[in-house]
Motif scaffolding. Structure first.
Motif, PDB file in Angstrom:
ATOM      1  N   GLY A 234     -69.926  45.715 -29.844  1.00 44.96           N
ATOM      2  CA  GLY A 234     -69.094  44.606 -29.417  1.00 44.96           C
ATOM      3  C   GLY A 234     -67.660  44.775 -29.865  1.00 44.96           C
ATOM      4  N   GLU A 235     -66.958  43.676 -29.897  1.00 40.29           N
ATOM      5  CA  GLU A 235     -65.563  43.689 -30.319  1.00 40.29           C
ATOM      6  C   GLU A 235     -65.457  42.892 -31.611  1.00 40.29           C
ATOM      7  OE1 GLU A 235     -61.604  41.769 -28.554  1.00 40.29           O
ATOM      8  OE2 GLU A 235     -62.587  43.186 -27.232  1.00 40.29           O
ATOM      9  N   SER A 236     -64.786  43.468 -32.608  1.00 42.46           N
ATOM     10  CA  SER A 236     -64.618  42.752 -33.871  1.00 42.46           C
ATOM     11  C   SER A 236     -63.133  42.618 -34.176  1.00 42.46           C
ATOM     12  CB  SER A 236     -65.331  43.483 -35.013  1.00 42.46           C
ATOM     13  OG  SER A 236     -64.771  44.758 -35.200  1.00 42.46           O
ATOM     14  N   ASN A 237     -62.774  41.496 -34.743  1.00 45.32           N
ATOM     15  CA  ASN A 237     -61.395  41.217 -35.130  1.00 45.32           C
ATOM     16  C   ASN A 237     -61.325  40.955 -36.622  1.00 45.32           C
ATOM     17  OD1 ASN A 237     -60.226  41.319 -32.483  1.00 45.32           O
ATOM     18  ND2 ASN A 237     -61.223  39.377 -32.065  1.00 45.32           N
ATOM     19  N   ILE A 238     -60.118  40.934 -37.156  1.00 40.26           N
ATOM     20  CA  ILE A 238     -59.910  40.654 -38.574  1.00 40.26           C
ATOM     21  C   ILE A 238     -59.356  39.253 -38.696  1.00 40.26           C
ATOM     22  CG2 ILE A 238     -58.628  41.312 -40.648  1.00 40.26           C
ATOM     23  CD1 ILE A 238     -58.682  44.203 -39.524  1.00 40.26           C
ATOM     24  N   ALA A 239     -59.892  38.501 -39.639  1.00 40.41           N
ATOM     25  CA  ALA A 239     -59.476  37.117 -39.842  1.00 40.41           C
ATOM     26  C   ALA A 239     -59.095  36.906 -41.302  1.00 40.41           C
ATOM     27  CB  ALA A 239     -60.596  36.164 -39.449  1.00 40.41           C
ATOM     28  N   VAL A 240     -58.288  35.887 -41.535  1.00 42.30           N
ATOM     29  CA  VAL A 240     -57.874  35.505 -42.882  1.00 42.30           C
ATOM     30  C   VAL A 240     -58.352  34.071 -43.120  1.00 42.30           C
ATOM     31  CG1 VAL A 240     -55.907  35.063 -44.389  1.00 42.30           C
ATOM     32  CG2 VAL A 240     -55.862  37.016 -42.837  1.00 42.30           C
ATOM     33  N   TYR A 241     -58.995  33.851 -44.251  1.00 44.18           N
ATOM     34  CA  TYR A 241     -59.473  32.515 -44.606  1.00 44.18           C
ATOM     35  C   TYR A 241     -58.517  31.889 -45.608  1.00 44.18           C
ATOM     36  CZ  TYR A 241     -62.526  28.748 -46.123  1.00 44.18           C
ATOM     37  OH  TYR A 241     -63.049  27.515 -46.413  1.00 44.18           O
ATOM     38  N   ASP A 242     -58.065  30.693 -45.312  1.00 42.76           N
ATOM     39  CA  ASP A 242     -57.174  29.946 -46.200  1.00 42.76           C
ATOM     40  C   ASP A 242     -58.032  28.968 -47.007  1.00 42.76           C
ATOM     41  OD1 ASP A 242     -55.474  27.922 -47.301  1.00 42.76           O
ATOM     42  OD2 ASP A 242     -53.934  28.459 -45.832  1.00 42.76           O
ATOM     43  N   PHE A 243     -58.163  29.229 -48.302  1.00 39.23           N
ATOM     44  CA  PHE A 243     -59.000  28.380 -49.147  1.00 39.23           C
ATOM     45  C   PHE A 243     -58.413  26.983 -49.312  1.00 39.23           C
ATOM     46  CE2 PHE A 243     -60.645  32.517 -50.220  1.00 39.23           C
ATOM     47  CZ  PHE A 243     -62.004  32.278 -50.353  1.00 39.23           C
ATOM     48  N   GLY A 244     -57.097  26.843 -49.186  1.00 38.68           N
ATOM     49  CA  GLY A 244     -56.464  25.530 -49.305  1.00 38.68           C
ATOM     50  C   GLY A 244     -56.809  24.623 -48.144  1.00 38.68           C
ATOM     51  N   THR A 245     -56.723  25.150 -46.925  1.00 34.65           N
ATOM     52  CA  THR A 245     -56.994  24.350 -45.731  1.00 34.65           C
ATOM     53  C   THR A 245     -58.434  24.502 -45.242  1.00 34.65           C
ATOM     54  OG1 THR A 245     -56.324  26.116 -44.221  1.00 34.65           O
ATOM     55  CG2 THR A 245     -54.598  24.590 -44.965  1.00 34.65           C
ATOM     56  N   LYS A 246     -59.140  25.479 -45.788  1.00 37.40           N
ATOM     57  CA  LYS A 246     -60.516  25.807 -45.387  1.00 37.40           C
ATOM     58  C   LYS A 246     -60.587  26.199 -43.910  1.00 37.40           C
ATOM     59  CE  LYS A 246     -62.495  23.033 -48.997  1.00 37.40           C
ATOM     60  NZ  LYS A 246     -63.307  21.905 -49.383  1.00 37.40           N
ATOM     61  N   LYS A 247     -59.549  26.906 -43.451  1.00 39.68           N
ATOM     62  CA  LYS A 247     -59.512  27.345 -42.057  1.00 39.68           C
ATOM     63  C   LYS A 247     -59.503  28.864 -41.977  1.00 39.68           C
ATOM     64  CE  LYS A 247     -57.373  23.265 -40.191  1.00 39.68           C
ATOM     65  NZ  LYS A 247     -56.346  22.711 -39.332  1.00 39.68           N
ATOM     66  N   LEU A 248     -60.176  29.370 -40.943  1.00 41.47           N
ATOM     67  CA  LEU A 248     -60.242  30.791 -40.650  1.00 41.47           C
ATOM     68  C   LEU A 248     -59.290  31.071 -39.488  1.00 41.47           C
ATOM     69  CD1 LEU A 248     -61.870  33.402 -41.355  1.00 41.47           C
ATOM     70  CD2 LEU A 248     -63.345  32.807 -39.437  1.00 41.47           C
ATOM     71  N   ARG A 249     -58.443  32.090 -39.648  1.00 44.48           N
ATOM     72  CA  ARG A 249     -57.463  32.413 -38.613  1.00 44.48           C
ATOM     73  C   ARG A 249     -57.557  33.901 -38.290  1.00 44.48           C
ATOM     74  NH1 ARG A 249     -52.275  34.090 -39.359  1.00 44.48           N
ATOM     75  NH2 ARG A 249     -52.438  33.541 -41.544  1.00 44.48           N
ATOM     76  N   GLU A 250     -57.873  34.213 -37.013  1.00 40.56           N
ATOM     77  CA  GLU A 250     -57.915  35.611 -36.590  1.00 40.56           C
ATOM     78  C   GLU A 250     -56.494  36.150 -36.511  1.00 40.56           C
ATOM     79  OE1 GLU A 250     -60.131  36.522 -33.096  1.00 40.56           O
ATOM     80  OE2 GLU A 250     -62.009  35.863 -33.988  1.00 40.56           O
ATOM     81  N   ILE A 251     -56.292  37.351 -37.065  1.00 42.36           N
ATOM     82  CA  ILE A 251     -54.957  37.953 -37.026  1.00 42.36           C
ATOM     83  C   ILE A 251     -54.908  39.182 -36.130  1.00 42.36           C
ATOM     84  CG2 ILE A 251     -54.252  37.037 -39.258  1.00 42.36           C
ATOM     85  CD1 ILE A 251     -54.775  39.847 -40.398  1.00 42.36           C
ATOM     86  N   THR A 252     -56.072  39.590 -35.580  1.00 41.98           N
ATOM     87  CA  THR A 252     -56.080  40.687 -34.615  1.00 41.98           C
ATOM     88  C   THR A 252     -56.811  40.234 -33.360  1.00 41.98           C
ATOM     89  OG1 THR A 252     -58.139  41.655 -35.443  1.00 41.98           O
ATOM     90  CG2 THR A 252     -56.080  42.456 -36.415  1.00 41.98           C
ATOM     91  N   GLU A 253     -56.375  40.747 -32.233  1.00 40.66           N
ATOM     92  CA  GLU A 253     -57.033  40.483 -30.948  1.00 40.66           C
ATOM     93  C   GLU A 253     -56.913  41.712 -30.059  1.00 40.66           C
ATOM     94  OE1 GLU A 253     -55.619  36.928 -29.085  1.00 40.66           O
ATOM     95  OE2 GLU A 253     -55.912  35.733 -30.872  1.00 40.66           O
ATOM     96  N   LEU A 254     -57.169  42.876 -30.638  1.00 38.94           N
ATOM     97  CA  LEU A 254     -57.064  44.132 -29.900  1.00 38.94           C
ATOM     98  C   LEU A 254     -58.383  44.455 -29.215  1.00 38.94           C
ATOM     99  CD1 LEU A 254     -55.260  46.169 -32.695  1.00 38.94           C
ATOM    100  CD2 LEU A 254     -54.202  45.144 -30.667  1.00 38.94           C
ATOM    101  N   ASP A 255     -58.334  45.298 -28.194  1.00 39.53           N
ATOM    102  CA  ASP A 255     -59.566  45.791 -27.577  1.00 39.53           C
ATOM    103  C   ASP A 255     -60.266  46.712 -28.566  1.00 39.53           C
ATOM    104  OD1 ASP A 255     -59.037  44.473 -25.221  1.00 39.53           O
ATOM    105  OD2 ASP A 255     -58.006  46.186 -24.333  1.00 39.53           O
ATOM    106  N   GLY A 256     -61.566  46.639 -28.626  1.00 36.08           N
ATOM    107  CA  GLY A 256     -62.321  47.501 -29.525  1.00 36.08           C
ATOM    108  C   GLY A 256     -62.589  46.827 -30.860  1.00 36.08           C
TER     109      GLY A 256
END
Length: 60
Positions: free
Chosen positions: A2-24
């Motif tokens: 499948g396709e996998s992306n890299i995300a960053v989790y902010d412990f202060g806001t408890k939100k996950l944010r993807e920082i990559t959206e490339l093919d592959g």
């Protein structure tokens, strides 16, 4: 595979944010010593070579 992306989790806001959206698949992420940049590899379908990227994590 499948396709996998890299995300960053902010412990202060408890939100996950993807920082990559490339093919592959983006793999092997590692932070720079100062915590400002992320280095990672990407493999695209049909491409036999890996590419290396450096990106800022940015602000939420």
């Amino acid at each position: 595979m499948g396709e996998s992306n890299i995300a960053v989790y902010d412990f202060g806001t408890k939100k996950l944010r993807e920082i990559t959206e490339l093919d592959g698949d983006e793999i092997n992420p590692d932070w720079s010593a100062d915590g400002q940049l992320i280095l990672f590899n990407t493999f695209e379908m049909g491409n036999r070579y890996s590419r290396i990227f450096v990106t800022g994590a940015g602000s939420p």
